[in-house]
Design a protein around this motif. Structure first.
Motif, PDB file in Angstrom:
ATOM      1  N   THR A   1      -0.225  -6.847  38.308  1.00  0.00           N
ATOM      2  CA  THR A   1      -0.097  -8.117  37.612  1.00  0.00           C
ATOM      3  C   THR A   1      -1.126  -8.268  36.498  1.00  0.00           C
ATOM      4  OG1 THR A   1      -1.557  -9.049  39.266  1.00  0.00           O
ATOM      5  CG2 THR A   1       0.798  -9.382  39.602  1.00  0.00           C
ATOM      6  N   LEU A   2      -2.043  -7.325  36.425  1.00  0.00           N
ATOM      7  CA  LEU A   2      -3.156  -7.449  35.499  1.00  0.00           C
ATOM      8  C   LEU A   2      -2.697  -7.490  34.047  1.00  0.00           C
ATOM      9  CD1 LEU A   2      -6.250  -7.535  35.771  1.00  0.00           C
ATOM     10  CD2 LEU A   2      -6.242  -5.102  35.245  1.00  0.00           C
ATOM     11  N   GLU A   3      -3.231  -8.457  33.294  1.00  0.00           N
ATOM     12  CA  GLU A   3      -2.861  -8.595  31.885  1.00  0.00           C
ATOM     13  C   GLU A   3      -4.005  -8.265  30.942  1.00  0.00           C
ATOM     14  OE1 GLU A   3      -1.628 -12.652  31.745  1.00  0.00           O
ATOM     15  OE2 GLU A   3       0.142 -12.247  32.994  1.00  0.00           O
ATOM     16  N   LYS A   4      -5.210  -8.620  31.369  1.00  0.00           N
ATOM     17  CA  LYS A   4      -6.304  -8.447  30.416  1.00  0.00           C
ATOM     18  C   LYS A   4      -7.612  -8.071  31.107  1.00  0.00           C
ATOM     19  CE  LYS A   4      -8.641 -10.843  26.676  1.00  0.00           C
ATOM     20  NZ  LYS A   4      -8.780 -12.103  25.963  1.00  0.00           N
ATOM     21  N   VAL A   5      -8.256  -7.062  30.560  1.00  0.00           N
ATOM     22  CA  VAL A   5      -9.603  -6.706  30.988  1.00  0.00           C
ATOM     23  C   VAL A   5     -10.495  -6.934  29.779  1.00  0.00           C
ATOM     24  CG1 VAL A   5     -11.096  -4.893  31.896  1.00  0.00           C
ATOM     25  CG2 VAL A   5      -8.680  -4.954  32.547  1.00  0.00           C
ATOM     26  N   ASP A   6     -11.353  -7.917  29.874  1.00  0.00           N
ATOM     27  CA  ASP A   6     -12.186  -8.268  28.728  1.00  0.00           C
ATOM     28  C   ASP A   6     -13.509  -7.513  28.793  1.00  0.00           C
ATOM     29  OD1 ASP A   6     -13.598  -9.410  26.669  1.00  0.00           O
ATOM     30  OD2 ASP A   6     -12.892 -11.445  27.072  1.00  0.00           O
ATOM     31  N   LEU A   7     -13.683  -6.589  27.863  1.00  0.00           N
ATOM     32  CA  LEU A   7     -14.923  -5.806  27.825  1.00  0.00           C
ATOM     33  C   LEU A   7     -15.634  -6.013  26.497  1.00  0.00           C
ATOM     34  CD1 LEU A   7     -13.641  -2.446  29.383  1.00  0.00           C
ATOM     35  CD2 LEU A   7     -14.946  -4.237  30.501  1.00  0.00           C
ATOM     36  N   HIS A   8     -15.334  -7.104  25.840  1.00  0.00           N
ATOM     37  CA  HIS A   8     -15.943  -7.266  24.524  1.00  0.00           C
ATOM     38  C   HIS A   8     -17.455  -7.493  24.632  1.00  0.00           C
ATOM     39  CE1 HIS A   8     -15.850 -11.787  24.266  1.00  0.00           C
ATOM     40  NE2 HIS A   8     -16.826 -11.562  23.435  1.00  0.00           N
ATOM     41  N   ASN A   9     -18.146  -7.012  23.596  1.00  0.00           N
ATOM     42  CA  ASN A   9     -19.609  -7.043  23.586  1.00  0.00           C
ATOM     43  C   ASN A   9     -20.247  -6.336  24.776  1.00  0.00           C
ATOM     44  OD1 ASN A   9     -22.153  -7.546  22.641  1.00  0.00           O
ATOM     45  ND2 ASN A   9     -22.235  -9.651  23.361  1.00  0.00           N
ATOM     46  N   ASN A  10     -19.954  -5.034  24.882  1.00  0.00           N
ATOM     47  CA  ASN A  10     -20.652  -4.159  25.823  1.00  0.00           C
ATOM     48  C   ASN A  10     -21.201  -2.980  25.028  1.00  0.00           C
ATOM     49  OD1 ASN A  10     -20.557  -4.819  28.877  1.00  0.00           O
ATOM     50  ND2 ASN A  10     -18.596  -5.567  28.097  1.00  0.00           N
ATOM     51  N   ARG A  11     -21.517  -1.896  25.724  1.00  0.00           N
ATOM     52  CA  ARG A  11     -22.122  -0.742  25.020  1.00  0.00           C
ATOM     53  C   ARG A  11     -21.243   0.498  25.153  1.00  0.00           C
ATOM     54  NH1 ARG A  11     -28.085  -1.927  26.351  1.00  0.00           N
ATOM     55  NH2 ARG A  11     -28.190  -4.052  25.555  1.00  0.00           N
ATOM     56  N   ILE A  12     -19.954   0.281  25.148  1.00  0.00           N
ATOM     57  CA  ILE A  12     -19.026   1.387  25.372  1.00  0.00           C
ATOM     58  C   ILE A  12     -18.794   2.147  24.058  1.00  0.00           C
ATOM     59  CG2 ILE A  12     -16.682   1.984  26.104  1.00  0.00           C
ATOM     60  CD1 ILE A  12     -16.833  -0.661  27.807  1.00  0.00           C
ATOM     61  N   ALA A  13     -19.095   3.454  24.084  1.00  0.00           N
ATOM     62  CA  ALA A  13     -18.997   4.233  22.851  1.00  0.00           C
ATOM     63  C   ALA A  13     -17.722   5.059  22.803  1.00  0.00           C
ATOM     64  CB  ALA A  13     -20.216   5.141  22.725  1.00  0.00           C
ATOM     65  N   PHE A  14     -17.089   5.210  23.951  1.00  0.00           N
ATOM     66  CA  PHE A  14     -16.009   6.179  24.001  1.00  0.00           C
ATOM     67  C   PHE A  14     -15.108   5.885  25.204  1.00  0.00           C
ATOM     68  CE2 PHE A  14     -15.315  10.215  26.379  1.00  0.00           C
ATOM     69  CZ  PHE A  14     -14.230  10.667  25.649  1.00  0.00           C
ATOM     70  N   ILE A  15     -13.808   6.068  25.018  1.00  0.00           N
ATOM     71  CA  ILE A  15     -12.863   5.893  26.133  1.00  0.00           C
ATOM     72  C   ILE A  15     -12.141   7.223  26.331  1.00  0.00           C
ATOM     73  CG2 ILE A  15     -10.812   4.655  26.922  1.00  0.00           C
ATOM     74  CD1 ILE A  15     -12.838   2.632  26.616  1.00  0.00           C
ATOM     75  N   PRO A  16     -12.197   7.779  27.530  1.00  0.00           N
ATOM     76  CA  PRO A  16     -11.558   9.084  27.734  1.00  0.00           C
ATOM     77  C   PRO A  16     -10.040   9.030  27.602  1.00  0.00           C
ATOM     78  CG  PRO A  16     -12.600   8.306  29.770  1.00  0.00           C
ATOM     79  CD  PRO A  16     -12.866   7.280  28.725  1.00  0.00           C
ATOM     80  N   LYS A  17      -9.493  10.160  27.232  1.00  0.00           N
ATOM     81  CA  LYS A  17      -8.064  10.265  26.993  1.00  0.00           C
ATOM     82  C   LYS A  17      -7.232   9.912  28.228  1.00  0.00           C
ATOM     83  CE  LYS A  17      -4.640  13.843  25.868  1.00  0.00           C
ATOM     84  NZ  LYS A  17      -3.632  12.911  25.352  1.00  0.00           N
ATOM     85  N   GLU A  18      -7.695  10.330  29.413  1.00  0.00           N
ATOM     86  CA  GLU A  18      -6.923  10.034  30.630  1.00  0.00           C
ATOM     87  C   GLU A  18      -6.757   8.522  30.793  1.00  0.00           C
ATOM     88  OE1 GLU A  18     -10.406  11.788  31.813  1.00  0.00           O
ATOM     89  OE2 GLU A  18      -9.443  12.653  30.057  1.00  0.00           O
ATOM     90  N   THR A  19      -7.810   7.800  30.439  1.00  0.00           N
ATOM     91  CA  THR A  19      -7.768   6.343  30.572  1.00  0.00           C
ATOM     92  C   THR A  19      -6.754   5.740  29.611  1.00  0.00           C
ATOM     93  OG1 THR A  19     -10.100   6.360  31.154  1.00  0.00           O
ATOM     94  CG2 THR A  19      -9.165   4.251  30.481  1.00  0.00           C
ATOM     95  N   THR A  20      -6.849   6.129  28.371  1.00  0.00           N
ATOM     96  CA  THR A  20      -5.919   5.539  27.396  1.00  0.00           C
ATOM     97  C   THR A  20      -4.480   5.964  27.687  1.00  0.00           C
ATOM     98  OG1 THR A  20      -6.699   7.276  25.916  1.00  0.00           O
ATOM     99  CG2 THR A  20      -7.405   5.043  25.447  1.00  0.00           C
ATOM    100  N   ASP A  21      -4.315   7.201  28.170  1.00  0.00           N
ATOM    101  CA  ASP A  21      -2.969   7.647  28.531  1.00  0.00           C
ATOM    102  C   ASP A  21      -2.378   6.773  29.632  1.00  0.00           C
ATOM    103  OD1 ASP A  21      -3.091   9.582  26.665  1.00  0.00           O
ATOM    104  OD2 ASP A  21      -3.268  11.283  28.064  1.00  0.00           O
ATOM    105  N   THR A  22      -3.201   6.502  30.641  1.00  0.00           N
ATOM    106  CA  THR A  22      -2.699   5.673  31.753  1.00  0.00           C
ATOM    107  C   THR A  22      -2.409   4.260  31.279  1.00  0.00           C
ATOM    108  OG1 THR A  22      -4.263   6.922  33.086  1.00  0.00           O
ATOM    109  CG2 THR A  22      -3.084   5.135  34.177  1.00  0.00           C
ATOM    110  N   LEU A  23      -3.319   3.710  30.490  1.00  0.00           N
ATOM    111  CA  LEU A  23      -3.105   2.354  29.961  1.00  0.00           C
ATOM    112  C   LEU A  23      -1.811   2.318  29.151  1.00  0.00           C
ATOM    113  CD1 LEU A  23      -6.723   1.450  28.802  1.00  0.00           C
ATOM    114  CD2 LEU A  23      -5.421   0.295  30.596  1.00  0.00           C
ATOM    115  N   GLN A  24      -1.641   3.362  28.374  1.00  0.00           N
ATOM    116  CA  GLN A  24      -0.448   3.472  27.543  1.00  0.00           C
ATOM    117  C   GLN A  24       0.815   3.495  28.409  1.00  0.00           C
ATOM    118  OE1 GLN A  24      -0.280   3.469  24.355  1.00  0.00           O
ATOM    119  NE2 GLN A  24       1.694   4.347  23.859  1.00  0.00           N
ATOM    120  N   ASN A  25       0.752   4.242  29.505  1.00  0.00           N
ATOM    121  CA  ASN A  25       1.901   4.317  30.415  1.00  0.00           C
ATOM    122  C   ASN A  25       2.207   2.981  31.059  1.00  0.00           C
ATOM    123  OD1 ASN A  25       2.572   6.936  30.031  1.00  0.00           O
ATOM    124  ND2 ASN A  25       1.295   7.710  31.710  1.00  0.00           N
ATOM    125  N   ILE A  26       1.171   2.314  31.510  1.00  0.00           N
ATOM    126  CA  ILE A  26       1.387   1.020  32.164  1.00  0.00           C
ATOM    127  C   ILE A  26       1.874   0.003  31.127  1.00  0.00           C
ATOM    128  CG2 ILE A  26       0.268  -0.874  33.400  1.00  0.00           C
ATOM    129  CD1 ILE A  26      -1.685   1.226  34.506  1.00  0.00           C
TER     130      ILE A  26
END
Ligand code: NAG
Ligand code: NAG
Ligand code: NAG
Ligand code: NAG
Length: 391
Positions: A296-321
């Motif tokens: 049911t998840l719609e939004k994960v708010d991570l704005h204003n953190n120190r994230i420099a990079f998102i791994p491909k596996e993560t974006t692939d899964t997000l893309q699939n969902i």
């Protein structure tokens, strides 16, 4: 505001009409507010919930046990208690149970006596639906914490869970002030260094989980953690079947607590929004749900953190969902080929989003070295062509 103000002092009743609603309130018997001189009673137009407003001035202390004693004597209706400290302080033992009180709000208080009834058997039923603490400091003498630590097995289950009738819980800008004298320090140092007192594992040993069947909204934003000493009002060993929003913004977190690592969990199967904005997270530490159909998840708010990079596996899964939007604004993302997949995901999100969300997505930036000046520029991930040369 459709409410009338009834102020009783020394037997004389003032009635101030704040609106044009006339009712038979004048003839209704007024509850006696004796002993609660800092408080006024307001009755809403529909007469369903009465609001007890207390204002505590410098030098004054309001003892919530008196409020509790007073509401217990009332035979009709439910109460919403609203306490504001203007320099004064509040004595209020967890889990704040009081008969007929369905809503409790505390603003700007120093709260004492928090642990004072931890080992007492509660005689009042859970009734609280809304609990909101704002800008409040819970003062805990170390000796109390130490005493409690030795009596963990005496904490009744009711007290462990707090009030399971809650629908909304706000603990915004709530801090714990653990007060330690030099003697405490000497006496306790072995304990201090070895265990995390009051943390879930210590306070909540192997008991069955607390179930909050109606809780929809939790805001614990702005909690400053004093090292390892903090009591979480909501234990990790809980189940929230209806929880929709959990707000952990401004918590100085460098890691996601284990409890939230799994973006989809049987403990919170209805979660729609998770807010971890304004922390100091360095990576996307979540485990992405496998069972996509029931997420049911719609939004994960991570704005204003120190994230420099998102791994491909993560974006692939997000893309699939496809249905989860991750807000990555104000993160130090670098415009490298590694971000190519993130861009693909954001583009897909953009296409299916409404205006406002589109705006948000286009504000996700990465830093790119300018070919001309050698400076680092912030460019919109969607609009820049940084990934043109990537394979
Ligand atoms: C309104 O309050 C009065 C006194 O508190 C009570 O007697 C009466 O039943 C209430 N009416 C409604 C509609 O709840
Ligand atoms: C506490 O830590 C010290 C040093 O790490 C250790 O020697 C001691 O056994 C520990 N005590 C307990 C109760 O774990
Ligand atoms: C979380 O709390 C902050 C204030 O501390 C607020 O600005 C923000 O909108 C909240 N997020 C959600 C999802 O409710
Ligand atoms: C927002 O959406 C409306 C229609 O829903 C559209 O007319 C408008 O141009 C959009 N605004 C922007 C800035 O895209």
């Amino acid at each position: 505001m459709k409410s009338k103000r009834l102020h009783k002092s020394e037997g004389y009743v003032f009635v101030i009409f704040m609106c044009c609603v006339l009712q038979t309130i004048l003839t209704a018997p007024l509850p006696d507010l004796h002993g609660l001189s800092n408080c006024d009673l307001y009755i809403t137009a529909d007469n369903t919930t009465q609001e007890l407003k207390c204002s505590i001035q410098t030098g004054q202390v309001l003892d919530y046990r008196r409020v509790r004693g007073w509401t217990a004597l009332q035979s009709t209706g439910t109460f919403s208690v609203h306490i504001t400290c203007n320099g004064g302080s509040l004595h209020m033992p967890w889990p704040f149970k009081a008969k007929h009180v369905v809503a409790l709000q505390v603003n700007g208080c120093k709260l004492f006596g928090f642990l004072s009834e931890m080992t007492q058997q509660q005689s009042v039923e859970d009734e609280l639906r809304t609990l909101m603490l704002y800008k409040t400091t819970i003062v805990i003498p170390f000796a109390d914490m130490y005493a409690l630590r030795n009596n963990l097995d005496r904490i009744p289950r009711d007290t462990d869970c707090g009030q399971v009738t809650l629908e909304k819980l706000v603990l915004r800008d709530v801090h714990y002030d653990l007060q330690m004298t030099p003697e405490d320090r000497d006496r306790m140092s072995p304990i201090v260094h070895n265990t995390s007192i009051g943390h879930d594992a210590a306070l909540l040993p192997t008991k069955s989980p607390c179930v909050f069947p109606n809780l929809k909204y939790v805001d614990e934003s702005g909690s400053r953690k004093t090292g390892q000493y903090h009591l979480k009002l909501l234990p990790d060993y809980s189940v929230f079947p209806k929880l929709e929003v959990y707000n952990m913004s401004r918590n100085e977190l460098s890691h996601i607590p284990d409890f939230f690592r799994y973006l989809h969990s049987d403990k919170y199967p209805s979660l729609r929004q998770l807010d971890f904005s304004n922390n100091i997270l360095h990576s996307f530490e979540f485990e992405i749900p496998k069972n996509v159909k029931t997420c049911t998840l719609e939004k994960v708010d991570l704005h204003n953190n120190r994230i420099a990079f998102i791994p491909k596996e993560t974006t692939d899964t997000l893309q699939n969902i496809g249905t989860i939007l991750v807000d990555l604004r104000e993160n130090p993302l670098r415009c490298t080929c590694e971000l190519k997949d993130l861009r693909v995901y954001l583009e897909a999100q953009y296409r299916k989003s409404a205006n406002m969300t589109r705006q948000l997505i286009s504000e996700v930036t990465c830093s790119l070295r300018s070919a001309f000046h050698g400076t680092m520029d912030q460019v919109s991930l969607l609009n820049s062509g940084f990934d043109k040369k990537c394979g």
